[in-house]
Design a protein around this motif. Structure first.
Motif, short mmCIF file in Angstrom:
data_model
loop_
_atom_site.label_atom_id
_atom_site.label_comp_id
_atom_site.label_asym_id
_atom_site.label_seq_id
_atom_site.Cartn_x
_atom_site.Cartn_y
_atom_site.Cartn_z
N ARG A 305 0.83 -1.21 0.00
CA ARG A 305 0.00 0.00 0.00
C ARG A 305 0.86 1.26 0.00
NH1 ARG A 305 -5.58 -0.72 3.37
NH2 ARG A 305 -6.40 -2.46 2.15
N ASN A 306 1.96 1.23 0.76
CA ASN A 306 2.85 2.39 0.78
C ASN A 306 3.49 2.61 -0.59
OD1 ASN A 306 2.33 2.88 3.48
ND2 ASN A 306 4.10 1.70 4.21
N SER A 309 0.84 4.28 -2.75
CA SER A 309 0.64 5.69 -2.37
C SER A 309 1.82 6.54 -2.80
CB SER A 309 0.43 5.79 -0.86
OG SER A 309 -0.75 5.12 -0.46
N ARG A 310 3.03 6.00 -2.67
CA ARG A 310 4.21 6.78 -3.03
C ARG A 310 4.25 7.06 -4.52
NH1 ARG A 310 10.50 5.32 -1.48
NH2 ARG A 310 11.46 6.98 -2.68
N ALA A 313 1.82 9.81 -5.21
CA ALA A 313 2.34 11.10 -4.73
C ALA A 313 3.43 11.64 -5.64
CB ALA A 313 2.87 10.95 -3.30
N ARG A 573 -6.23 8.06 -7.73
CA ARG A 573 -6.09 9.10 -6.71
C ARG A 573 -7.12 8.92 -5.59
NH1 ARG A 573 -4.62 12.59 -11.14
NH2 ARG A 573 -6.81 13.08 -11.49
N ALA A 576 -5.82 6.27 -3.33
CA ALA A 576 -4.70 6.79 -2.53
C ALA A 576 -5.22 7.68 -1.40
CB ALA A 576 -3.73 7.56 -3.42
N LEU A 577 -6.24 8.50 -1.68
CA LEU A 577 -6.81 9.35 -0.64
C LEU A 577 -7.48 8.51 0.45
CD1 LEU A 577 -8.38 12.21 -2.82
CD2 LEU A 577 -6.44 12.40 -1.24
N ASP A 578 -8.13 7.43 0.05
CA ASP A 578 -8.71 6.52 1.04
C ASP A 578 -7.63 5.96 1.96
OD1 ASP A 578 -11.35 6.80 0.34
OD2 ASP A 578 -11.41 5.03 -0.95
N LEU A 579 -6.53 5.53 1.38
CA LEU A 579 -5.44 4.99 2.18
C LEU A 579 -4.89 6.04 3.13
CD1 LEU A 579 -3.46 2.91 -0.49
CD2 LEU A 579 -4.88 2.02 1.36
N GLU A 580 -4.74 7.26 2.63
CA GLU A 580 -4.20 8.35 3.45
C GLU A 580 -5.12 8.65 4.63
OE1 GLU A 580 -3.08 13.10 2.95
OE2 GLU A 580 -3.37 11.84 1.18
N ALA A 581 -6.43 8.51 4.41
CA ALA A 581 -7.40 8.81 5.46
C ALA A 581 -7.66 7.61 6.37
CB ALA A 581 -8.72 9.28 4.83
#
Length: 626
Positions: A305-306, A309-310, A313, A573, A576-581
């Motif tokens: 997951r990281n 996301s990276r 980003a 995106r 990725a926003l879901d993962l960030e939240a």
């Protein structure tokens, strides 16, 4: 009206996108516009900061940059900037700096948003400019990213060490030591041409000498042919570093011969590639292959997951992200198959484990299930061999589920005896689907037209793909049937081109970007690809083949590519926003959460999909020549 406002008004009347607005609106804009002065060399906008105004250059010059610091655009009188951040998330996306002493007009964000929403000509001109720049940015993203822009040959600092196939391992090791290299390319001998120009037949590395010679106790004067690897993964000199990296990940190798017109001209090594790679995806794959248990594999889910996301980003495009995630998913399968063979012993007959669907197309994202199947040797006897492959399939599919690749709800997995067939049976199935297409059967078989071998006799998957490419293009009835099936999922546009949202379930009032966007695009591109006998797997690569075959209306191929990229990136995106939240990512978005710019461009992309589906229906009518 004050003299300063009159000057602003006259300036606006002379420049787009204000020229078409009526005088009352222009006077209102002029009355709310502020003026700012920036000395040459002064930073105007910094990446990531909040943005509250739209900037119009009155005089001077401004340079706009990517976040990487590379020049993106140079602006002069009448040009504007900052709209991309205002239309997205009110954060600066492109930093800006005064190249000369510069005077700018500042239009406050509420007024800019009102103009964009209320005045179609204004919005269209701003949006066209933004789309042009967005397309240029997407095109230049590859140029600015070393992974994509650097050809493999730039890694080669010296010619490769080539040795004849008859040389002893001792002599090869001596030459490797003298030249301080970790591998040698083994070639055939010929008296009438230089050694380096001969045919490449193998590669030998330091690891091969340790594991296959010293550890096995073979004499040092053994022929290099006895320990070399003959199944060679290689790259062409003009392929990109990113492709070399994916090749290393896919085949779990650290040395890639670099070829030019069939002749080895160098070797790309893992340290070479690491210089160009973010190290993230390579790190994950190396940890997968280094895992010693299922628990260790399961523990890698946060790393996956990281990595996703990276890449988002860092503004990677959808092709890069989909390919990297597919390579990671394929690596999990390969490691689980390796562990299965260690537990159950070697297979009683050869087999090929297949990846299907998005993994085979190299379009996998963080939200995915598993789709797989088995090709078995034609000597397969269920009475003698079935028990082994049941255990192997259960081990792998259960392991994939534990690692985050959930079971396929449609049962398209190797655990289903229906999808464990011999090579002959698979060939017969594809021929039956092509020669005797039945709509209901084909709807459940679409996924099998996206296949790649990931373990074992992978050349069998290539044989099936070649069979499909040869036969499908010659069957108008099959293509017409596939086209009808590809029209089953439509874009979420209503009669007046508003969004049509899901009406039930937990994701009501939302749009499933996979089911209503990327999936129907992949479906229709697949049909065109089959029609032109394309052997490509990825939708973008297939589209290139289709465009080259010139079967689409002028310009529509480029439109399809942009639509696929846009829809895929909105989906990416959002995940990725879901993962960030801290939320579980999914494929559904709520249009109310999109910016005005995203809503408008998304509607345009869905309209391109809608038009492409109409053309698909027209082109592949059964009985029509095409």
């Amino acid at each position: 009206m004050q003299a300063e406002n009159i000057e602003i008004l006259e300036f606006l009347r002379q420049h787009h996108p204000f020229k078409d607005l009526d005088n009352a609106i222009l006077e209102r804009i002029a009355s709310q516009t502020d003026v700012a002065y920036f000395k040459a060399g002064t930073q105007i906008l910094n990446f990531g900061e909040a943005i509250t105004d739209w900037y119009i250059v009155r005089s001077g010059a401004v340079e706009v940059y990517r976040r990487s610091g590379e020049l993106y655009d140079r602006l002069t009188t009448g040009d504007y900037f900052g709209q991309f951040g205002l239309l997205r998330n009110k954060r600066i996306r492109f930093p800006a700096k005064a190249l000369e002493d510069t005077l700018v007009y500042l239009i406050p964000e509420p007024l800019f948003s009102e103009l964009f929403e209320e005045y179609e000509t204004f919005a269209d001109q701003v949006e066209v400019e933004d789309r042009t720049r967005l397309r240029q940015a997407m095109a230049r993203q590859a140029d600015s990213n070393q992974l994509l822009s650097a050809p493999v040959e730039t890694l080669m600092l010296r010619e490769p060490l080539t040795v004849p196939v008859t040389l002893s391992v001792r002599d090869v090791a001596i030459q490797m030591s003298e030249e301080s290299v970790s591998c040698a390319l083994v070639v055939t001998e010929s008296d009438d041409q230089p050694l380096a120009a001969n045919r490449l037949v193998g590669i030998v590395t330091d690891k091969d000498i340790r594991n296959r010679l010293v550890a096995e106790g073979l004499p040092y004067d053994s022929s290099v042919e006895d320990i070399m690897s003959t199944r060679i993964a290689s790259v062409e000199h003009n392929q990109f570093v990113f492709e070399a990296m994916l090749m290393m990940l896919r085949f779990n190798v650290h040395h890639l011969p670099v070829m030019r017109h069939g002749v080895p001209v160098g070797v790309a090594t893992l340290p070479d590639v690491i210089r160009y790679e973010s190290q993230n995806s390579l790190f994950v794959v190396r940890r997968i292959f280094g895992a010693q248990s299922l628990d260790e594999l399961k523990a890698l889910q946060p790393d996956v997951r990281n990595c996703f996301s990276r890449m988002v980003a860092e503004d990677a495009n959808s092709h890069m992200i989909g390919t990297a995630m597919a390579v990671i998913g394929r690596s999990f399968k390969q490691k689980l198959l390796e562990m299965a063979e260690e537990e159950f012993g070697p297979p009683p007959v050869p087999y090929c484990f297949l990846a299907l669907g998005s993994m085979a197309r190299e379009e996998q994202l963080i939200v995915t299930d598993q789709d797989n199947a088995l090709i078995l040797d034609n000597r397969y006897d269920p009475k003698l061999h079935e028990d082994y492959f049941i255990k192997l399939s259960n081990f792998v599919c259960d392991g994939l589920d534990a690692c985050g690749y959930t079971y396929c709800r449609g049962g398209i997995m190797a655990t289903n005896p229906k999808w464990r067939k011999t090579l002959q049976q698979w060939g017969d199935s594809f021929l039956d689907w092509i020669n005797n297409p039945v709509q209901e059967v084909l709807l459940n078989s679409f996924i099998f037209f996206d296949l790649q071998g990931v373990w074992g006799e992978t050349q069998w998957a290539e044989q099936l793909s070649a069979l499909v490419a040869e036969k499908a293009s010659r069957s108008p009835k099959f293509l017409a049937c596939m086209a009808r099936g590809a029209l089953g999922r439509t874009p979420p546009l209503g009669f007046f081109k508003g969004f049509v949202m899901e009406t039930d379930g937990e994701h009501s009032r939302s749009i499933n970007m996979k089911r209503r966007g990327t999936a129907p695009l992949a479906d229709l591109i697949r049909v065109h690809a089959l029609a032109v006998a394309s052997k490509s797997h990825n939708s973008f690569d297939r589209l290139d083949d289709v465009i080259e075959a010139d079967i689409l209306p002028p310009g529509s191929g480029a439109d399809l590519r942009d639509a696929l990229e846009l829809i895929a990136m909105v989906r990416i995106r959002h995940q990725a926003l879901d993962l960030e939240a801290g939320r579980d990512p999914d494929n559904s978005i709520e249009p109310d959460n999109l910016s005005d710019f995203e809503r408008r461009t998304l509607k345009d992309a869905f309209q391109i999909l809608s038009n492409a589906q109409k053309y698909l229906k027209f082109r592949y009518q059964f009985g029509r020549a095409f």
